[in-house]
Scaffold this motif. Structure first.
Motif, PDB file in Angstrom:
ATOM      1  N   LEU A  11       4.181  19.310  -2.489  1.00 16.56           N
ATOM      2  CA  LEU A  11       4.718  18.094  -1.876  1.00 16.56           C
ATOM      3  C   LEU A  11       3.652  17.005  -1.883  1.00 16.56           C
ATOM      4  O   LEU A  11       2.480  17.252  -1.600  1.00 16.56           O
ATOM      5  N   THR A  12       4.046  15.778  -2.194  1.00 13.86           N
ATOM      6  CA  THR A  12       3.111  14.646  -2.207  1.00 13.86           C
ATOM      7  C   THR A  12       3.450  13.671  -1.088  1.00 13.86           C
ATOM      8  O   THR A  12       4.550  13.708  -0.515  1.00 13.86           O
ATOM      9  N   ILE A  13       2.509  12.792  -0.803  1.00 19.64           N
ATOM     10  CA  ILE A  13       2.749  11.740   0.192  1.00 19.64           C
ATOM     11  C   ILE A  13       3.923  10.883  -0.248  1.00 19.64           C
ATOM     12  O   ILE A  13       4.784  10.514   0.567  1.00 19.64           O
ATOM     13  N   GLU A  14       4.003  10.583  -1.536  1.00 24.67           N
ATOM     14  CA  GLU A  14       5.116   9.771  -2.049  1.00 24.67           C
ATOM     15  C   GLU A  14       6.453  10.488  -1.869  1.00 24.67           C
ATOM     16  O   GLU A  14       7.470   9.846  -1.573  1.00 24.67           O
ATOM     17  N   ASP A  15       6.459  11.821  -2.026  1.00 24.09           N
ATOM     18  CA  ASP A  15       7.689  12.587  -1.787  1.00 24.09           C
ATOM     19  C   ASP A  15       8.139  12.451  -0.341  1.00 24.09           C
ATOM     20  O   ASP A  15       9.339  12.300  -0.062  1.00 24.09           O
ATOM     21  N   ALA A 208       1.589   6.947   8.050  1.00 21.68           N
ATOM     22  CA  ALA A 208       0.521   5.998   8.384  1.00 21.68           C
ATOM     23  C   ALA A 208      -0.445   5.800   7.225  1.00 21.68           C
ATOM     24  O   ALA A 208      -0.848   4.669   6.928  1.00 21.68           O
ATOM     25  N   VAL A 209      -0.835   6.887   6.563  1.00 21.08           N
ATOM     26  CA  VAL A 209      -1.803   6.735   5.472  1.00 21.08           C
ATOM     27  C   VAL A 209      -1.173   6.018   4.282  1.00 21.08           C
ATOM     28  O   VAL A 209      -1.837   5.233   3.590  1.00 21.08           O
ATOM     29  N   TYR A 210       0.113   6.247   4.047  1.00 16.33           N
ATOM     30  CA  TYR A 210       0.809   5.492   2.990  1.00 16.33           C
ATOM     31  C   TYR A 210       0.793   4.003   3.306  1.00 16.33           C
ATOM     32  O   TYR A 210       0.470   3.166   2.445  1.00 16.33           O
ATOM     33  N   ASP A 211       1.117   3.662   4.541  1.00 18.56           N
ATOM     34  CA  ASP A 211       1.128   2.253   4.944  1.00 18.56           C
ATOM     35  C   ASP A 211      -0.277   1.658   4.926  1.00 18.56           C
ATOM     36  O   ASP A 211      -0.457   0.481   4.588  1.00 18.56           O
ATOM     37  N   ALA A 212      -1.277   2.468   5.285  1.00 23.42           N
ATOM     38  CA  ALA A 212      -2.656   1.981   5.268  1.00 23.42           C
ATOM     39  C   ALA A 212      -3.107   1.663   3.850  1.00 23.42           C
ATOM     40  O   ALA A 212      -3.796   0.657   3.607  1.00 23.42           O
ATOM     41  N   LEU A 213      -2.748   2.502   2.899  1.00 27.98           N
ATOM     42  CA  LEU A 213      -3.083   2.233   1.498  1.00 27.98           C
ATOM     43  C   LEU A 213      -2.456   0.922   1.030  1.00 27.98           C
ATOM     44  O   LEU A 213      -3.094   0.122   0.331  1.00 27.98           O
ATOM     45  N   MET A 214      -1.218   0.695   1.438  1.00 30.37           N
ATOM     46  CA  MET A 214      -0.543  -0.544   1.071  1.00 30.37           C
ATOM     47  C   MET A 214      -1.196  -1.746   1.750  1.00 30.37           C
ATOM     48  O   MET A 214      -1.417  -2.793   1.116  1.00 30.37           O
ATOM     49  N   LEU A 215      -1.532  -1.610   3.022  1.00 26.88           N
ATOM     50  CA  LEU A 215      -2.172  -2.720   3.739  1.00 26.88           C
ATOM     51  C   LEU A 215      -3.545  -3.036   3.170  1.00 26.88           C
ATOM     52  O   LEU A 215      -3.962  -4.198   3.141  1.00 26.88           O
ATOM     53  N   SER A 291     -13.348   0.412   4.359  1.00 29.37           N
ATOM     54  CA  SER A 291     -12.051   0.901   4.837  1.00 29.37           C
ATOM     55  C   SER A 291     -11.314   1.652   3.737  1.00 29.37           C
ATOM     56  O   SER A 291     -10.664   2.677   4.004  1.00 29.37           O
ATOM     57  N   LYS A 292     -11.399   1.175   2.511  1.00 32.48           N
ATOM     58  CA  LYS A 292     -10.759   1.887   1.401  1.00 32.48           C
ATOM     59  C   LYS A 292     -11.316   3.301   1.264  1.00 32.48           C
ATOM     60  O   LYS A 292     -10.555   4.262   1.060  1.00 32.48           O
ATOM     61  N   ASP A 293     -12.632   3.436   1.367  1.00 32.67           N
ATOM     62  CA  ASP A 293     -13.237   4.766   1.270  1.00 32.67           C
ATOM     63  C   ASP A 293     -12.746   5.680   2.393  1.00 32.67           C
ATOM     64  O   ASP A 293     -12.462   6.864   2.170  1.00 32.67           O
ATOM     65  N   ALA A 294     -12.653   5.141   3.596  1.00 33.17           N
ATOM     66  CA  ALA A 294     -12.181   5.934   4.730  1.00 33.17           C
ATOM     67  C   ALA A 294     -10.733   6.359   4.542  1.00 33.17           C
ATOM     68  O   ALA A 294     -10.364   7.512   4.801  1.00 33.17           O
ATOM     69  N   ILE A 295      -9.904   5.430   4.082  1.00 33.40           N
ATOM     70  CA  ILE A 295      -8.481   5.741   3.871  1.00 33.40           C
ATOM     71  C   ILE A 295      -8.330   6.812   2.799  1.00 33.40           C
ATOM     72  O   ILE A 295      -7.481   7.708   2.902  1.00 33.40           O
ATOM     73  N   GLU A 296      -9.147   6.751   1.759  1.00 36.97           N
ATOM     74  CA  GLU A 296      -9.089   7.761   0.697  1.00 36.97           C
ATOM     75  C   GLU A 296      -9.444   9.144   1.242  1.00 36.97           C
ATOM     76  O   GLU A 296      -8.837  10.148   0.848  1.00 36.97           O
ATOM     77  N   TYR A 297     -10.427   9.201   2.125  1.00 41.34           N
ATOM     78  CA  TYR A 297     -10.776  10.476   2.745  1.00 41.34           C
ATOM     79  C   TYR A 297      -9.582  11.028   3.530  1.00 41.34           C
ATOM     80  O   TYR A 297      -9.221  12.216   3.415  1.00 41.34           O
ATOM     81  N   VAL A 298      -8.966  10.166   4.322  1.00 39.28           N
ATOM     82  CA  VAL A 298      -7.820  10.592   5.136  1.00 39.28           C
ATOM     83  C   VAL A 298      -6.685  11.053   4.236  1.00 39.28           C
ATOM     84  O   VAL A 298      -6.013  12.059   4.516  1.00 39.28           O
ATOM     85  N   ALA A 423      -2.745  10.346  15.855  1.00 38.13           N
ATOM     86  CA  ALA A 423      -1.812   9.863  14.828  1.00 38.13           C
ATOM     87  C   ALA A 423      -0.942   8.733  15.364  1.00 38.13           C
ATOM     88  O   ALA A 423      -0.703   7.724  14.677  1.00 38.13           O
ATOM     89  N   ARG A 424      -0.454   8.893  16.598  1.00 38.85           N
ATOM     90  CA  ARG A 424       0.373   7.831  17.172  1.00 38.85           C
ATOM     91  C   ARG A 424      -0.424   6.545  17.347  1.00 38.85           C
ATOM     92  O   ARG A 424       0.089   5.435  17.116  1.00 38.85           O
ATOM     93  N   LYS A 425      -1.682   6.662  17.744  1.00 38.38           N
ATOM     94  CA  LYS A 425      -2.522   5.465  17.897  1.00 38.38           C
ATOM     95  C   LYS A 425      -2.747   4.794  16.544  1.00 38.38           C
ATOM     96  O   LYS A 425      -2.718   3.573  16.436  1.00 38.38           O
ATOM     97  N   ALA A 426      -2.985   5.596  15.509  1.00 43.52           N
ATOM     98  CA  ALA A 426      -3.181   5.025  14.173  1.00 43.52           C
ATOM     99  C   ALA A 426      -1.934   4.263  13.730  1.00 43.52           C
ATOM    100  O   ALA A 426      -2.039   3.183  13.124  1.00 43.52           O
ATOM    101  N   ARG A 427      -0.764   4.818  14.033  1.00 45.41           N
ATOM    102  CA  ARG A 427       0.491   4.140  13.672  1.00 45.41           C
ATOM    103  C   ARG A 427       0.606   2.798  14.400  1.00 45.41           C
ATOM    104  O   ARG A 427       1.017   1.788  13.798  1.00 45.41           O
ATOM    105  N   SER A 428       0.238   2.760  15.662  1.00 44.04           N
ATOM    106  CA  SER A 428       0.290   1.503  16.422  1.00 44.04           C
ATOM    107  C   SER A 428      -0.699   0.484  15.872  1.00 44.04           C
ATOM    108  O   SER A 428      -0.394  -0.711  15.775  1.00 44.04           O
ATOM    109  N   ILE A 429      -1.881   0.949  15.510  1.00 42.56           N
ATOM    110  CA  ILE A 429      -2.875   0.053  14.926  1.00 42.56           C
ATOM    111  C   ILE A 429      -2.352  -0.549  13.632  1.00 42.56           C
ATOM    112  O   ILE A 429      -2.505  -1.758  13.378  1.00 42.56           O
TER     113      ILE A 429
END
Length: 506
Positions: A11-15, A208-215, A291-298, A423-429
């Motif tokens: 399963l992928t994040i895109e799935d 959240a990580v999908y949205d973070a990559l887009m942001l 931030s890009k490096d951090a998001i990639e780790y996540v 996770a909920r806090k990350a979504r709110s951020i």
């Protein structure tokens, strides 16, 4: 209809996005069905032999030493669900609920959980037919799995609780009946297998990580518009500057900026208007890049977690063994989600400071607050207030949840992750960041219009035209929240359209 086949491994994040947001159907791979049946045979054999195994013939948590008789094992599983359904707070959005159901089904498909195949198929059928359990956002410690919220999901499977079906909130029993789904009776191990995992924090985290990559990509485009609006110096993005400090995200961001701004006639070179820019322009690659490096780790942590067996005990059918471990502990996700929240909040921190440089006449050569008739009009004055409010709130939300722990179950479960809170806090951020970037998007395009300079870069021209197709220039004051919401809703389309023009951003 589009479909995703789950096997617990691929399963992928895109799935997850396709199923959660776009309603893709889900099917269980044949090999996964075989593994599920094999694990179930082990459970049945242990029950028949009267073996003492945690969660199958014993109580839970501190009650793990209490042996349950064979004729009470089904009641044990039902009691587990009804007693653990203690969620409170707001309801989780439908997309999160769908992601939770998908991830739990995928974990069960690995064949280490011991559920019957028909139980797994019931969960998938609910997902495909749009029976969405009411799951409350609060109540998980993130370390015996997401016990409370996942119990609300399982309530519906046994004809209890509440669910939405065709937009109507119904009892779980009626929702199943209307969808033509037969409720199940839980047997040995099944209640525990369905709730003992990290799927709530991981579902929220995956979205959240999908949205973070887009942001992250949108932030590069919006920042580039601000660079043009303020006639920024592009020498700071020269590739050799970043080659001598080869942080990966920093290099990616600099490459993005150069491609987005390519062919721009409104940016400047050092010494042309000024020797150097303020940090919010000059250091975009360093800040966005970190931030890009951090998001990639996540992202890597999430990709592992969505294909993991996270319940307890685990059934190893090839060895005829049942082992009690701790894969339900959410610490990997907790740390990652805290990191994600911090990383994404920084995109808004620097964006809000760029907004200030756009609206503050003491810092630029533009009309104060980006309005022609200041005094009569307030222009972007209060839009900047909103951005400042959001970044300040993010500073509170970005405080790590994972540094906290509190003992539970009479100290049997004496260290917990608080991963679902993280996770909920990350979504709110992420929500807040999308609004801050939207305000910068509006302000940068307004500044470009006030200058009347439209020889923009290949990427920024696309971004400017997209906004102006939906939001007109601010000639005089109007209701601003409408514009902010429109601009926020355009951010994903902004990335897609710019990528169509200049190729994939990093």
């Amino acid at each position: 209809m589009h479909k995703i086949i789950i096997d617990g491994e691929n399963l992928t994040i895109e799935d997850v996005i396709k199923v959660a947001r776009y309603g893709y159907r889900v099917e269980i791979a044949e090999e996964a069905k075989r593994r599920v049946k094999a694990a179930r045979e082990v459970v049945d054999r242990f029950v028949d032999e009267g073996k003492v195994v945690y969660g199958i013939t014993t109580g839970f948590g501190k009650f793990s030493d209490v042996v349950i008789s064979k004729d009470e094992t089904k009641k044990l599983q039902r009691n587990l669900i009804v007693s653990h359904a203690c969620g409170v707070g707001e309801e989780l959005p439908q997309e999160v609920v769908r992601a939770i159901m998908l991830l739990r089904a995928n974990a069960l498909s690995k064949g280490y959980s011991g559920v019957r195949l028909e139980t797994l198929e019931t969960l998938v059928e609910m997902l495909n037919k749009g029976v969405h359990p009411v799951i409350y956002e609060k109540g998980s410690l993130g370390a015996s799995g997401d016990l409370a919220p996942l119990s609300h999901m399982v309530l519906v499977m046994i004809g209890e609780g509440e669910a939405y079906y065709n937009g109507e909130r119904l009892s779980g029993k009626e929702a199943l009946e209307r969808a033509g789904i037969k409720e199940i009776e839980l047997v040995e191990k099944e209640g525990l297998a369905l709730i003992n995992g990290t799927q709530v924090m991981t579902a929220i985290g995956t979205l959240a990580v999908y949205d973070a990559l887009m942001l992250s990509k949108a932030a590069d485009i919006v920042a580039s518009l601000t660079v043009e609006a303020l006639r920024g110096i592009t020498d700071a993005y020269y590739y050799k500057v970043h080659a001598v400090r080869p942080q990966i995200g920093q290099q990616k961001c600099a490459q993005n900026l150069n491609r987005i701004l390519e062919e721009s006639r409104v940016t400047t070179r050092q010494g042309e208007l000024r020797v150097q820019d303020a940090y919010t322009l000059r250091c975009i690659p360093q800040v966005h890049g970190a931030s890009k490096d951090a998001i990639e780790y996540v992202k890597k942590v999430v990709e592992i977690e969505i294909n993991s067996a996270t319940d307890n005990p685990l059934i190893f059918a090839d060895e005829n063994r049942v082992i009690s471990g701790g894969n339900f502990h959410g610490q990997p996700m907790a740390l990652a989600m805290d990191f994600l929240g911090i990383a994404v909040s920084e995109l808004a921190n620097i964006s809000e400071r760029r907004i200030e440089r756009l609206v503050n006449y003491q810092l630029n050569d533009l009309p104060a607050f980006l309005t022609k008739r200041g005094g009569l009009n307030s222009g972007f004055m209060i839009a900047q207030y909103t951005a400042a409010s959001l970044v300040s709130e993010n500073k509170v939300l970005a405080h790590p949840a994972s540094v906290d722990s509190i003992p539970s179950s009479a100290n049997q479960e004496d260290h917990v992750s608080m991963g679902t809170t993280a996770a909920r806090k990350a979504r709110s951020i992420i929500y807040n960041v999308s609004k801050v970037l939207a305000i910068e998007y509006l302000a940068a395009c307004q500044a470009i219009d006030l200058r009347g300079m439209y020889e923009l870069g290949r990427g920024t021209k696309v971004g400017y035209e997209l906004l102006r197709n939906h939001v007109p220039v601010l000639d005089e004051d109007r209701i601003m929240y409408i514009d902010i919401n429109k601009a926020s809703a355009l951010l994903e389309e902004l990335v897609i359209k710019v990528e169509e023009k200049i190729g994939e951003l990093m």
